[in-house]
Write an enzyme that holds these catalytic residues in place. Structure first.
Site, PDB file in Angstrom:
ATOM      1  CB  SER A 183      -5.281  26.306  35.184  1.00  0.00           C
ATOM      2  OG  SER A 183      -5.436  27.287  34.171  1.00  0.00           O
ATOM      3  CE1 TYR A 196      -4.059  30.491  38.827  1.00  0.00           C
ATOM      4  CE2 TYR A 196      -3.879  30.160  36.456  1.00  0.00           C
ATOM      5  CZ  TYR A 196      -4.584  30.029  37.626  1.00  0.00           C
ATOM      6  OH  TYR A 196      -5.822  29.425  37.624  1.00  0.00           O
TER       7      TYR A 196
END
Length: 291
Positions: A183, A196
């Site tokens: 990400s 995350y």
């Protein structure tokens, strides 16, 4: 200048939320673009078998369809989004690929082991592993990240990659590929997605280290780092206001569509990237420029 198909769908997205994870693609309005009709396959993955986690929707569905266009058979793993998974199967089969769907919780090692057994049992081989499934739980206050949340995020996002990859490697051969979904948050951080982002940073380090470990075997390991992409994870994670603003702060001033990511996975799975390992492809609308 006329707006392209991706800009047009972004303008049509109204604020919305689902309030559950995993999210459901069938409840998104409009649904994400997962099949770029202008993308024409060239048998780059003909005869190959791929396993894609989180393959029922979003990025995973787009990758499954692109792989099918390139001649691959596909197994998709997902948690409990059965209707979404069935739509992915139909989409893959519409391009002549064979597709099976396997509902399981990949945060548990025994399920990961069985998943690989099931794929080998169905197709007789595994050539491409796409570790794509993930969860995120925003917390503006770092102190509100509970032990349970921390554990769930790491078990789903990074522990599963260890489990699945360990189970898959004995079946992979020279020229096969492992592709992990990282990400943009691994590179620029996220103040409300700290746990995350930490898993995505771990995925980046995992990718680089495993690539070095497997270099002599001829198995390549790479990753794709998406920016803000219109997937079920977005309305399942954020409130309606944030969903409406999603992606608007990128240099391209819009969110991306899953179909815009899929070619990167094809490249990393195919012989085109035979001299590429331990690398990350950034697909983020200019949201982060890596050095």
């Amino acid at each position: 200048m006329a707006k392209d198909k991706y800009e047009k769908i972004d303008e049509a997205i109204d604020p919305q939320e689902q309030g559950r994870q995993p999210g459901l693609e069938e409840k998104m309005d409009p649904e994400p673009i997962y099949d770029d009709k202008d993308y024409k396959g060239a048998d780059k993955l003909k005869g190959k078998t791929a396993l894609i986690t989180g393959g029922d929707s979003g990025i995973g569905r787009a990758v499954a369809v692109a792989f099918a266009k390139e001649g691959a058979n596909v197994a998709i793993a997902y948690l409990d989004e059965h209707d979404d998974a069935e739509e992915t199967v139909k989409a893959v089969e519409s391009y002549g690929g064979k597709c099976i769907k396997l509902a399981t919780d990949i945060s548990q090692v025994e399920n990961c082991n069985q998943l690989i057994v099931d794929v080998i049992g169905e197709f007789g081989e595994l050539n491409i592993l796409v570790n794509n499934a993930g969860k995120q739980f925003p917390q503006d206050d770092f102190l509100n990240i509970s032990q349970d949340q921390l554990r769930e995020t790491f078990e789903t996002n990074i522990f599963s990659m260890f489990y699945l990859t360990q189970a898959a490697i004995p079946h992979l051969q020279k020229g096969d590929s492992i592709i992990n979904t990282s990400s943009v948050t691994a590179y620029r951080g996220s103040p409300s997605l700290i746990d995350y982002s930490a898993t995505k940073g771990a995925i980046t380090a995992f990718t680089r280290s495993l690539a070095s470990n497997l270099i002599d075997s001829g198995i390549r390991v790479n990753s794709v780092a998406p920016g803000p992409i219109w997937t079920p994870l977005i309305p399942a994670t954020f409130d309606a206001e944030k969903v409406g603003e999603h992606g608007g702060d990128t240099p391209m001033e819009r969110r991306g569509q899953p179909a815009e990511l899929a070619p990167a996975y094809v490249y990393l799975a195919a012989k085109d990237s035979s001299y590429v390992t331990g690398e990350t492809i950034h697909v983020n609308g200019g949201d982060f420029i890596s050095s």
